[in-house]
Scaffold this active site. Sequence first.
Site, short mmCIF file in Angstrom:
data_model
loop_
_atom_site.label_atom_id
_atom_site.label_comp_id
_atom_site.label_asym_id
_atom_site.label_seq_id
_atom_site.Cartn_x
_atom_site.Cartn_y
_atom_site.Cartn_z
N GLU A 1 -6.52 4.55 8.06
CA GLU A 1 -6.30 5.98 7.80
C GLU A 1 -7.51 6.61 7.13
OE1 GLU A 1 -2.64 5.45 5.68
OE2 GLU A 1 -1.65 4.81 7.53
N HIS B 1 -9.19 1.15 4.99
CA HIS B 1 -7.92 1.30 5.71
C HIS B 1 -8.15 2.22 6.91
CE1 HIS B 1 -3.79 2.37 6.61
NE2 HIS B 1 -3.43 1.30 5.91
N SER C 1 3.60 -3.13 10.21
CA SER C 1 5.05 -3.23 10.40
C SER C 1 5.64 -4.56 9.90
CB SER C 1 5.42 -2.96 11.86
OG SER C 1 5.02 -1.64 12.22
N GLU D 1 -5.44 -5.44 10.23
CA GLU D 1 -4.36 -4.49 10.50
C GLU D 1 -4.59 -3.80 11.84
OE1 GLU D 1 -2.28 -3.14 6.72
OE2 GLU D 1 -3.98 -1.83 6.99
N GLY E 1 2.75 1.37 10.79
CA GLY E 1 3.75 2.43 10.70
C GLY E 1 4.46 2.71 12.00
N GLY F 1 2.84 -1.42 4.28
CA GLY F 1 2.96 0.01 4.02
C GLY F 1 4.41 0.39 3.77
N GLY F 2 5.08 0.85 4.80
CA GLY F 2 6.43 1.41 4.65
C GLY F 2 7.42 0.52 3.90
N ASN G 1 0.86 -1.18 0.00
CA ASN G 1 0.00 0.00 0.00
C ASN G 1 0.90 1.23 0.00
OD1 ASN G 1 -1.91 1.97 0.43
ND2 ASN G 1 -2.22 1.47 2.59
N TRP G 2 0.93 1.91 -1.15
CA TRP G 2 1.85 3.06 -1.27
C TRP G 2 1.33 4.30 -0.57
CZ3 TRP G 2 3.34 2.93 -7.22
CH2 TRP G 2 4.08 1.77 -7.46
N LYS G 3 0.06 4.31 -0.21
CA LYS G 3 -0.56 5.51 0.40
C LYS G 3 -0.30 6.73 -0.49
CE LYS G 3 0.24 3.32 4.82
NZ LYS G 3 0.32 3.46 6.26
C1 PEP Z 1 -0.52 -0.12 6.19
O1 PEP Z 1 -0.51 1.07 6.08
O2 PEP Z 1 -1.46 -0.79 5.72
C2 PEP Z 1 0.59 -0.75 6.88
C3 PEP Z 1 0.47 -1.98 7.28
O3 PEP Z 1 1.70 0.03 7.12
P1 PEP Z 1 3.11 -0.45 7.73
O4 PEP Z 1 3.48 -1.72 6.98
O5 PEP Z 1 4.04 0.67 7.41
O6 PEP Z 1 2.91 -0.69 9.15
#
Ligand code: PEP
Length: 252
Positions: free
Chosen positions: A98, A96, A213, A168, A174, A234-235, A10-12
Amino acid sequence: MSRTPFVAGNWKMHKTVAEAEEFITALLPLAGAVDDVQIGVCVPFTAIQAVVDSTRGSSIEVYAQNVHEAEKGAYTGEISLAMLDELEVHGVVVGHSERRQYFNETDAALRAKVPAILAAGLTPILCCGESDAQREGNETEAVLRTQVVEGLADVADEDLAKVTIAYEPIWAIGTGKVATPEQAQETCKYVRSLVAERSQEAAEAIRIQYGGSVKPGNAAELLSLPDVDGALVGGAALEADSFAGIIEGARA
Ligand code: PEP
């Protein structure tokens, strides 16, 4: 039942068109021919066309990060399923945390979005997850029950397995604070039991991702858990090398 692992990045709100193309150029030699893991990238709207073009013929699928459930209409700033389908996206990640937190995406909206995505022939990735306070307050199962039951409420039983659910925990997104294997397994198993209340067959087939994470160093352990069928990342999905490392972890 054996379920094909599904790893999605997920590039956000990251990557211009040029940066997205650079990423795909780096990822293709590392993962473009992988056929035992389903791979997706969830791309900002502006880069979707470029990423669809640059991944064509590879095993990398392209997902949007939001969609409006209505067919068309006076919804300034929104994007419809017909618009995404025209770009040949494979699916859409919805719900999500966010989007729930900053853009007020509600369970009621998701109840409409998930079947609309399926009706367009696309794959929904429905996110769910509890906050730190909710886990501390022993509310995790109640929160997930509401999110999953409501999000799937208007999906026919025979279509349930076409949905992917991403569990999640918000406290792990994050933060570098990953769920323990016990927490990830126990909670993904609970999510699967919610699907089983509707259809045992769908519960056995549906993919449940863990997200929060995930990194190349912890992916293999998390993705080997019996009820974890992949990851939403994500990251660590922003760099081709680390995303490819997670995909490798899913193959281990
Ligand atoms: C996400 O935003 O869906 C996510 C899991 O982020 P991260 O991997 O950075 O925790």
